[in-house]
Design a protein around this motif. Structure first.
Motif, mmCIF file in Angstrom:
data_model
loop_
_atom_site.group_PDB
_atom_site.id
_atom_site.type_symbol
_atom_site.label_atom_id
_atom_site.label_comp_id
_atom_site.label_asym_id
_atom_site.label_seq_id
_atom_site.Cartn_x
_atom_site.Cartn_y
_atom_site.Cartn_z
ATOM 1 N N ILE A 69 -0.228 16.463 -1.452
ATOM 2 C CA ILE A 69 -0.808 15.699 -0.224
ATOM 3 C C ILE A 69 -2.006 14.988 -0.492
ATOM 4 N N MET A 70 -2.873 15.788 -1.354
ATOM 5 C CA MET A 70 -4.476 15.057 -1.423
ATOM 6 C C MET A 70 -4.278 14.042 -2.412
ATOM 7 N N SER A 71 -3.430 14.094 -3.411
ATOM 8 C CA SER A 71 -3.233 12.841 -4.478
ATOM 9 C C SER A 71 -2.393 11.642 -3.685
ATOM 10 N N VAL A 72 -1.797 11.768 -2.562
ATOM 11 C CA VAL A 72 -1.277 10.714 -1.935
ATOM 12 C C VAL A 72 -2.281 10.329 -1.041
ATOM 13 N N ALA A 119 5.382 6.582 -6.511
ATOM 14 C CA ALA A 119 5.097 6.939 -7.794
ATOM 15 C C ALA A 119 4.120 8.018 -7.884
ATOM 16 N N VAL A 120 3.159 8.675 -7.019
ATOM 17 C CA VAL A 120 2.611 9.574 -6.830
ATOM 18 C C VAL A 120 3.411 10.831 -6.817
ATOM 19 N N LEU A 121 4.550 10.716 -5.805
ATOM 20 C CA LEU A 121 5.461 11.937 -5.631
ATOM 21 C C LEU A 121 6.024 12.284 -6.845
ATOM 22 N N LEU A 122 6.587 11.265 -7.480
ATOM 23 C CA LEU A 122 7.333 11.405 -8.870
ATOM 24 C C LEU A 122 6.698 11.951 -10.183
ATOM 25 N N GLY A 123 5.319 11.464 -10.240
ATOM 26 C CA GLY A 123 4.542 11.757 -10.984
ATOM 27 C C GLY A 123 3.905 13.228 -11.085
ATOM 28 N N ALA A 124 3.788 13.632 -9.744
ATOM 29 C CA ALA A 124 3.307 14.863 -9.306
ATOM 30 C C ALA A 124 4.486 15.903 -9.956
ATOM 31 N N LEU A 125 5.681 15.527 -9.341
ATOM 32 C CA LEU A 125 6.731 16.455 -9.672
ATOM 33 C C LEU A 125 7.206 16.382 -11.019
ATOM 34 N N LEU A 126 6.916 15.357 -11.690
ATOM 35 C CA LEU A 126 7.259 15.427 -13.160
ATOM 36 C C LEU A 126 6.316 16.359 -14.010
ATOM 37 N N VAL A 155 0.976 -1.145 -0.036
ATOM 38 C CA VAL A 155 0.023 0.108 -0.028
ATOM 39 C C VAL A 155 1.009 0.956 0.005
ATOM 40 N N LEU A 156 1.942 1.324 0.828
ATOM 41 C CA LEU A 156 2.700 2.646 0.778
ATOM 42 C C LEU A 156 3.712 2.588 -0.346
ATOM 43 N N SER A 157 3.718 1.523 -1.153
ATOM 44 C CA SER A 157 4.848 1.603 -2.419
ATOM 45 C C SER A 157 4.063 2.590 -3.367
ATOM 46 N N THR A 158 2.813 2.986 -3.134
ATOM 47 C CA THR A 158 2.240 3.758 -4.088
ATOM 48 C C THR A 158 2.597 5.192 -3.932
ATOM 49 N N VAL A 159 3.122 5.732 -2.746
ATOM 50 C CA VAL A 159 3.455 7.142 -2.425
ATOM 51 C C VAL A 159 4.599 7.284 -3.323
#
Length: 88
Positions: free
Chosen positions: A46-49, A21-28, A15-19
């Motif tokens: 924060i909301m997308s995480v 990917a979300v951070l990388l996608g948002a920064l990209l 479950v925590l392994s999604t974090v």
């Protein structure tokens, strides 16, 4: 709390392994659009995480329930993902 809820450290790690990917996608996407890191972008990240963790918890819970009834982990993961997909 995830380990206590799922009674497994492996499942809570999934479950925590999604974090990342979300951070990388948002920064990209911020880099692609030329936007800066500001208060609104931090709040969006924060909301997308939170949304991604909630989705992962629902997906994993459903997959675990299907796996316990059928016994096949791969088929349970496919069935849970199929049930969580929504039409456009």
């Amino acid at each position: 709390m995830l380990a206590a809820n799922f009674q497994s450290f492996k499942v809570s790690f999934v479950v925590l392994s999604t974090v990342p990917a979300v951070l990388l996608g948002a920064l990209l996407l911020l880099m692609i659009t030329g936007s800066t890191l500001n208060l609104q972008s931090y709040m969006g990240i924060i909301m997308s995480v939170g949304v991604s963790i909630a989705n992962a918890v629902l997906l994993i819970t459903n997959a675990e329930h299907i796996r316990k009834s059928s016994g096949n982990a791969f088929e349970a993961a496919r069935e849970a993902a199929f049930l969580r997909m929504r039409p456009f």
